[in-house]
Motif scaffolding. Structure first.
Motif, short mmCIF file in Angstrom:
data_model
loop_
_atom_site.label_atom_id
_atom_site.label_comp_id
_atom_site.label_asym_id
_atom_site.label_seq_id
_atom_site.Cartn_x
_atom_site.Cartn_y
_atom_site.Cartn_z
N SER A 246 13.62 25.16 -1.31
CA SER A 246 12.52 26.12 -1.53
C SER A 246 12.04 26.58 -0.17
CB SER A 246 11.38 25.47 -2.30
OG SER A 246 11.79 25.11 -3.59
N LEU A 247 12.40 27.79 0.19
CA LEU A 247 12.04 28.34 1.49
C LEU A 247 10.86 29.28 1.32
CD1 LEU A 247 15.61 29.01 2.90
CD2 LEU A 247 14.17 27.01 3.21
N ASN A 248 9.68 28.73 1.33
CA ASN A 248 8.44 29.49 1.24
C ASN A 248 7.59 29.13 2.44
OD1 ASN A 248 8.88 30.76 -1.31
ND2 ASN A 248 8.45 28.80 -2.29
N GLY A 249 7.26 30.10 3.24
CA GLY A 249 6.44 29.83 4.41
C GLY A 249 7.10 30.33 5.67
N GLU A 250 6.86 29.61 6.75
CA GLU A 250 7.36 30.00 8.06
C GLU A 250 8.36 28.97 8.55
OE1 GLU A 250 5.54 30.95 12.49
OE2 GLU A 250 4.30 29.95 11.00
N ILE A 251 9.55 29.43 8.94
CA ILE A 251 10.55 28.53 9.50
C ILE A 251 10.39 28.55 11.01
CG2 ILE A 251 13.00 28.09 9.81
CD1 ILE A 251 13.49 29.21 7.06
N VAL A 252 10.14 27.37 11.57
CA VAL A 252 9.91 27.23 13.01
C VAL A 252 10.87 26.17 13.56
CG1 VAL A 252 7.49 27.94 12.91
CG2 VAL A 252 8.07 25.55 12.59
N GLU A 253 10.98 26.13 14.89
CA GLU A 253 11.85 25.15 15.52
C GLU A 253 11.31 23.73 15.35
OE1 GLU A 253 14.85 25.45 17.01
OE2 GLU A 253 14.82 27.51 16.32
N GLN A 254 10.00 23.58 15.43
CA GLN A 254 9.38 22.28 15.24
C GLN A 254 8.06 22.49 14.52
OE1 GLN A 254 8.88 20.00 18.78
NE2 GLN A 254 8.02 18.25 17.71
N ALA A 255 7.92 21.87 13.35
CA ALA A 255 6.72 22.05 12.54
C ALA A 255 5.58 21.22 13.12
CB ALA A 255 6.98 21.65 11.10
N ASN A 256 4.39 21.81 13.15
CA ASN A 256 3.18 21.10 13.56
C ASN A 256 2.53 20.55 12.31
OD1 ASN A 256 3.53 21.90 16.24
ND2 ASN A 256 2.48 23.83 15.87
N GLU A 257 2.44 19.24 12.23
CA GLU A 257 1.84 18.63 11.06
C GLU A 257 0.36 18.40 11.30
OE1 GLU A 257 3.86 15.38 9.31
OE2 GLU A 257 5.83 16.20 9.80
N ASN A 258 -0.44 18.89 10.37
CA ASN A 258 -1.88 18.71 10.44
C ASN A 258 -2.29 17.77 9.32
OD1 ASN A 258 -4.63 18.87 10.62
ND2 ASN A 258 -4.77 21.08 10.32
N PRO A 259 -2.65 16.52 9.62
CA PRO A 259 -2.97 15.57 8.57
C PRO A 259 -4.25 15.92 7.81
CG PRO A 259 -3.41 14.61 10.72
CD PRO A 259 -2.74 15.93 10.96
N PHE A 260 -5.09 16.77 8.39
CA PHE A 260 -6.34 17.12 7.73
C PHE A 260 -6.23 18.39 6.90
CE2 PHE A 260 -7.51 14.81 11.64
CZ PHE A 260 -8.07 13.70 11.04
#
Length: 142
Positions: free
Chosen positions: A54-68
């Motif tokens: 499911s490719l919905n969103g932005e494909i980036v080289e490295q995803a920034n995870e925001n736990p909040f």
């Protein structure tokens, strides 16, 4: 003097009870950790499985995870390109996976990332496995 010993005894008893509660809680915590570590977390697909991407969103080289983000009601819409490529390569080498079901919705991707993704999908398809693609325009909305 009697009041002093009464206070000391009560304080000591309170500390011992609190220490006992903490030790019991840590015992049950370690029992839970040990029980959960015993299980296998690796997914093993069944025969004739299909990988759904499911490719919905932005494909980036490295995803920034925001736990909040989830706490604030936001969705993490970043997809890491290396993770997608790794999933396609694993599906290609796994004999139980027969194809890919590709669902592309609102997708934001740079040209180089799209080209890398296209090459991986072509390589997957060259192995004799199938790819089914569903885009937003193919969906029927009620």
């Amino acid at each position: 003097m009697k009041h002093f010993f009464k206070t000391v005894f009560a304080s000591t008893l309170g500390v011992l009870i609190a220490l006992g509660i903490v030790m019991m809680a840590s015992f049950f915590f370690f029992i839970g950790v040990a029980a959960s570590a015993g299980g296998s977390s690796e997914y093993k697909p069944k025969d004739n499985s299909v990988l759904k991407l499911s490719l919905n969103g932005e494909i980036v080289e490295q995803a920034n995870e925001n736990p909040f983000a989830e706490l604030m009601g936001e969705e993490n819409t970043q997809l890491a390109l290396p993770n997608i490529i790794k999933a396609i390569r694993r599906a290609k080498s796994n004999e139980k996976i027969k194809g890919i079901y590709l669902e592309a919705g609102n997708l934001s991707v740079l040209y180089a990332s799209a080209e890398a993704l296209r090459r991986e999908l072509e390589d997957f398809k060259s192995s004799g496995k199938f790819i089914v693609h569903l885009s937003c325009k193919d969906r029927k909305f009620k």
